[in-house]
Design an enzyme around this catalytic site. Structure first.
Site, PDB file in Angstrom:
ATOM      1  N   GLY A  88     -12.457  -1.637  -5.670  1.00 59.84           N
ATOM      2  CA  GLY A  88     -13.857  -1.248  -5.563  1.00 59.84           C
ATOM      3  C   GLY A  88     -14.029   0.074  -6.250  1.00 59.84           C
ATOM      4  O   GLY A  88     -13.186   0.953  -6.115  1.00 59.84           O
ATOM      5  N   HIS A  89     -15.063   0.201  -7.040  1.00 57.14           N
ATOM      6  CA  HIS A  89     -15.314   1.487  -7.660  1.00 57.14           C
ATOM      7  C   HIS A  89     -16.813   1.682  -7.789  1.00 57.14           C
ATOM      8  O   HIS A  89     -17.580   0.740  -7.866  1.00 57.14           O
ATOM      9  CB  HIS A  89     -14.606   1.604  -9.004  1.00 57.14           C
ATOM     10  CG  HIS A  89     -14.722   0.373  -9.847  1.00 57.14           C
ATOM     11  ND1 HIS A  89     -13.747  -0.598  -9.846  1.00 57.14           N
ATOM     12  CD2 HIS A  89     -15.687  -0.069 -10.664  1.00 57.14           C
ATOM     13  CE1 HIS A  89     -14.124  -1.580 -10.647  1.00 57.14           C
ATOM     14  NE2 HIS A  89     -15.290  -1.280 -11.153  1.00 57.14           N
ATOM     15  N   GLY A 147      -4.035   3.381  -3.114  1.00 53.60           N
ATOM     16  CA  GLY A 147      -5.351   3.055  -3.648  1.00 53.60           C
ATOM     17  C   GLY A 147      -6.374   4.087  -3.226  1.00 53.60           C
ATOM     18  O   GLY A 147      -6.085   4.983  -2.419  1.00 53.60           O
ATOM     19  N   ASP A 148      -7.551   4.000  -3.840  1.00 54.05           N
ATOM     20  CA  ASP A 148      -8.648   4.900  -3.496  1.00 54.05           C
ATOM     21  C   ASP A 148      -8.325   6.363  -3.774  1.00 54.05           C
ATOM     22  O   ASP A 148      -8.826   7.252  -3.108  1.00 54.05           O
ATOM     23  CB  ASP A 148      -9.059   4.725  -2.024  1.00 54.05           C
ATOM     24  CG  ASP A 148      -9.272   3.275  -1.687  1.00 54.05           C
ATOM     25  OD1 ASP A 148      -9.999   2.611  -2.439  1.00 54.05           O
ATOM     26  OD2 ASP A 148      -8.698   2.787  -0.698  1.00 54.05           O
ATOM     27  N   GLN A 188      -5.728  -0.860  -7.275  1.00 54.20           N
ATOM     28  CA  GLN A 188      -4.821  -0.564  -6.165  1.00 54.20           C
ATOM     29  C   GLN A 188      -3.878   0.575  -6.581  1.00 54.20           C
ATOM     30  O   GLN A 188      -4.308   1.457  -7.295  1.00 54.20           O
ATOM     31  CB  GLN A 188      -4.042  -1.813  -5.712  1.00 54.20           C
ATOM     32  CG  GLN A 188      -4.897  -2.831  -4.974  1.00 54.20           C
ATOM     33  CD  GLN A 188      -5.715  -3.689  -5.918  1.00 54.20           C
ATOM     34  OE1 GLN A 188      -5.207  -4.262  -6.857  1.00 54.20           O
ATOM     35  NE2 GLN A 188      -6.998  -3.794  -5.672  1.00 54.20           N
ATOM     36  N   LYS A 219      -9.496   6.842  -8.839  1.00 56.31           N
ATOM     37  CA  LYS A 219      -9.204   6.429 -10.220  1.00 56.31           C
ATOM     38  C   LYS A 219     -10.483   6.210 -11.015  1.00 56.31           C
ATOM     39  O   LYS A 219     -10.531   6.502 -12.198  1.00 56.31           O
ATOM     40  CB  LYS A 219      -8.406   5.110 -10.223  1.00 56.31           C
ATOM     41  CG  LYS A 219      -7.028   5.222  -9.612  1.00 56.31           C
ATOM     42  CD  LYS A 219      -6.285   3.894  -9.709  1.00 56.31           C
ATOM     43  CE  LYS A 219      -6.859   2.805  -8.819  1.00 56.31           C
ATOM     44  NZ  LYS A 219      -6.777   3.066  -7.375  1.00 56.31           N
TER      45      LYS A 219
HETATM   46  P1  IMP Z   1      -5.288  -7.677  -0.506  1.00 58.66           P
HETATM   47  O1  IMP Z   1      -5.081  -7.013  -1.829  1.00 58.66           O
HETATM   48  O2  IMP Z   1      -6.735  -7.965  -0.208  1.00 58.66           O
HETATM   49  O3  IMP Z   1      -4.398  -8.854  -0.306  1.00 58.66           O
HETATM   50  O4  IMP Z   1      -4.851  -6.616   0.631  1.00 58.66           O
HETATM   51  C1  IMP Z   1      -3.501  -6.186   0.776  1.00 58.66           C
HETATM   52  C2  IMP Z   1      -3.447  -4.702   1.133  1.00 58.66           C
HETATM   53  O5  IMP Z   1      -3.878  -3.933   0.019  1.00 58.66           O
HETATM   54  C3  IMP Z   1      -4.355  -4.298   2.280  1.00 58.66           C
HETATM   55  O6  IMP Z   1      -3.719  -3.239   2.983  1.00 58.66           O
HETATM   56  C4  IMP Z   1      -5.604  -3.762   1.584  1.00 58.66           C
HETATM   57  O7  IMP Z   1      -6.304  -2.852   2.392  1.00 58.66           O
HETATM   58  C5  IMP Z   1      -4.955  -3.081   0.403  1.00 58.66           C
HETATM   59  N1  IMP Z   1      -5.854  -2.969  -0.760  1.00 58.66           N
HETATM   60  C6  IMP Z   1      -6.175  -3.952  -1.628  1.00 58.66           C
HETATM   61  N2  IMP Z   1      -6.998  -3.474  -2.582  1.00 58.66           N
HETATM   62  C7  IMP Z   1      -7.173  -2.178  -2.338  1.00 58.66           C
HETATM   63  C8  IMP Z   1      -7.897  -1.135  -3.019  1.00 58.66           C
HETATM   64  O8  IMP Z   1      -8.532  -1.316  -4.062  1.00 58.66           O
HETATM   65  N3  IMP Z   1      -7.837   0.105  -2.442  1.00 58.66           N
HETATM   66  C9  IMP Z   1      -7.106   0.334  -1.316  1.00 58.66           C
HETATM   67  N4  IMP Z   1      -6.418  -0.593  -0.667  1.00 58.66           N
HETATM   68  C10 IMP Z   1      -6.437  -1.846  -1.176  1.00 58.66           C
HETATM   69 MG    MG Z   2     -11.080   1.761  -5.123  1.00 58.77          MG
END
Ligand code: IMP
Ligand code: MG
Length: 482
Positions: free
Chosen positions: A49-50, A21-22, A252, A25
């Site tokens: 988050g964007h 992720g991040d 993600q 995108k």
């Molecule tokens: P959850 O999606 O909140 O259940 O988190 C599960 C894992 O995915 C954790 O390690 C979060 O930090 C990671 N994660 C979830 N969404 C994002 C994202 O948009 N960017 C980066 N990491 C994410």
């Molecule tokens: Mg993001």
């Protein structure tokens, strides 16, 4: 060369992150949205988050699709059935769009998307508190419990907000499965409630989740959202049938996929192209081209789990002026984090930093990615020595994989989707001279330094994919098409 030269005349193009992720995108979606008639999300939820820039000011959004600024041009933005949908967050974001005078009249929300409700938010945070060292480091947005209820067949969906009796019956049934877990940890639940004042109205004086309050608040949310709720699966299919230009926006990334990621340190939806297509109501075979987004030549992760090439802990140590060429990997990691502004957009957490890892990229590419887009390359402009992990040496005890037994000293080219096993991998690096030139004003491939092109060719050859685009800064214009 303009980005439009690489996009097809019509059809479905997808953007999927190939790391944790991040990868940036959002910027690529924004760029490709100039081409699209429709932009659809199909996985994840407010854990994403964007940043959306309105009149030079950045705003962080979580649920609203990244291309919302094109709504005024008639582009349809879709939140598909595969999204974990938090109506409270959605309404906050819509209020913010109102304030910024950004139109969202063409936004559509799937009536089949699963709802994130109070109990999911509480349980996500409670489970993390209870798991100590085994915690996943979730974003606390209720994602895991929402998708668990989905596959557990006790979930609630967007259309339930519009039908009070159905909503009540499903909510009561859903909550029956939650009481034992909530009542087993009264102190931790209180801790969660104290940390989230938004949840307290839903928690009654008997220390129970109040069905009546949820019903009254959420049915009101439903009425406010009603003009946007639709059969988006049909809308998307129809757009494809009509030969429209449809862009799928991944959330993600592949290594966080519940099905193809490095389990169990993953999110709870399938963030590969398969999950994304499914989450908007399409077949994977209806997607014409998948662009895989890769942060390079460094990469990042937020949350727990293995990170073989990690440079140092995700702590914001104070270095007066961290040097990207420091011999101390921790100082180097702090420098990269500072230059790249690598902080979680949803949680604000400092992101973990490491070198580009090709075994992980090869693993990610098994679940899709036709061509690569490298992002944030300019962050490494001043770095004298670039390292890329080409393979691992396995350092653990004999490990039986059924058709293969891993032995200590084995060379590993493709990562495994198992967090514990991956902890035993020692990365082996190839080293390159950095380009040490400012990339941020470059717009044409002919301008890119030979030293960077060498690194790009190396990546292409090692993972057998073409690099189509290099991003050299956050602005739309800071993009080089190869
Ligand atoms: P959850 O999606 O909140 O259940 O988190 C599960 C894992 O995915 C954790 O390690 C979060 O930090 C990671 N994660 C979830 N969404 C994002 C994202 O948009 N960017 C980066 N990491 C994410
Ligand atoms: Mg993001």
């Amino acid at each position: 060369m303009s980005i439009k030269t690489i996009l097809p005349d019509r059809g479905v193009v997808a953007i999927v992150g190939l790391q944790w992720g991040d990868e940036g995108k959002g910027k690529i979606v924004d760029l490709f949205a100039q081409w699209a008639d429709m932009v659809a999300r199909g996985t994840g939820g407010a854990n994403a988050g964007h940043t959306i820039v309105v009149e030079g000011v950045s705003h962080v959004f979580h649920l609203v699709p990244s291309a919302i600024l094109r709504d005024a041009d008639g582009v349809t933005n879709v939140i598909g059935q595969g999204v974990a949908f938090d109506p409270a967050i959605m309404l906050d974001e819509l209020a913010e769009l109102d304030r910024l005078q950004v139109s969202y009249r063409n936004l559509r929300i799937s009536r089949n998307a699963h709802l994130v409700l109070t109990q999911h938010l509480i349980l996500d945070q409670l489970r993390e508190l209870k798991s100590g060292n085994a915690k996943i480091g979730t974003t606390g947005k209720g994602i895991g419990p929402t998708y668990s209820d989905h596959v557990g067949r006790i979930g609630l969906r967007v259309a339930d907000l519009l039908n009070l009796d159905a909503f009540r019956a499903k909510l009561v049934h859903n909550l029956e499965s939650k009481w034992a877990e909530l009542q087993a940890s009264p102190d931790l639940v209180k801790q969660v409630m104290r940390a989230n004042t938004r949840l307290s109205p839903f928690w009654d004086d008997r220390e129970m989740i109040s069905v009546d309050v949820i019903l009254s608040v959420y049915t009101e949310f439903g009425q406010r959202l009603r003009p946007l709720i639709a059969d988006t699966e049909s809308l998307v299919s129809q757009a494809v049938a009509d030969g429209k230009r449809v862009l799928l926006e991944g959330a993600q990334a592949s290594l966080l996929s519940i099905d193809h990621g490095i389990y169990p340190m993953v999110t709870s939806s399938d963030s590969t192209i398969a999950g994304l297509a499914n989450g908007v109501g399409l077949l994977g075979s209806q997607v014409d081209k998948v662009y895989g987004i890769v942060k390079a030549p460094f990469m990042t992760r937020v949350g727990s789990g293995v990170f073989p090439t990690e440079l140092g802990p995700a702590e914001d140590e104070v270095f007066a002026d961290a040097d990207i060429n420091s011999q101390d990997p921790f100082e180097q990691c702090v420098a990269i984090r500072t230059i790249g502004n690598e902080y979680g957009s949803t949680t604000g957490r400092p992101r973990r930093i490491g070198w580009l890892d090709l075994p992980l990229l090869r693993h990610a590419l098994r679940s899709g990615g036709d061509e690569l887009i490298l992002t944030k390359v300019d962050v490494m402009d001043e770095c004298a020595e670039i390292k890329i992990c080409t393979h691992y040496i396995y350092r653990g005890p004999d490990y039986d994989l059924g058709d293969q037994v891993l032995k200590p000293g084995d060379e590993v080219l493709v990562a495994f989707g198992d967090d514990a096993l991956m902890q035993e991998m020692e990365p082996v690096f190839s080293t390159f001279n950095g380009w040490q030139q400012n990339l941020t004003d470059m717009r044409a491939s002919g301008q890119l330094p030979a030293k960077l092109l060498r690194i790009i060719r190396f990546i292409e050859e090692k993972v057998d994919r073409r690099v189509a685009v290099v991003s050299v800064g956050p602005d739309r214009e800071q993009t080089v098409v190869l």
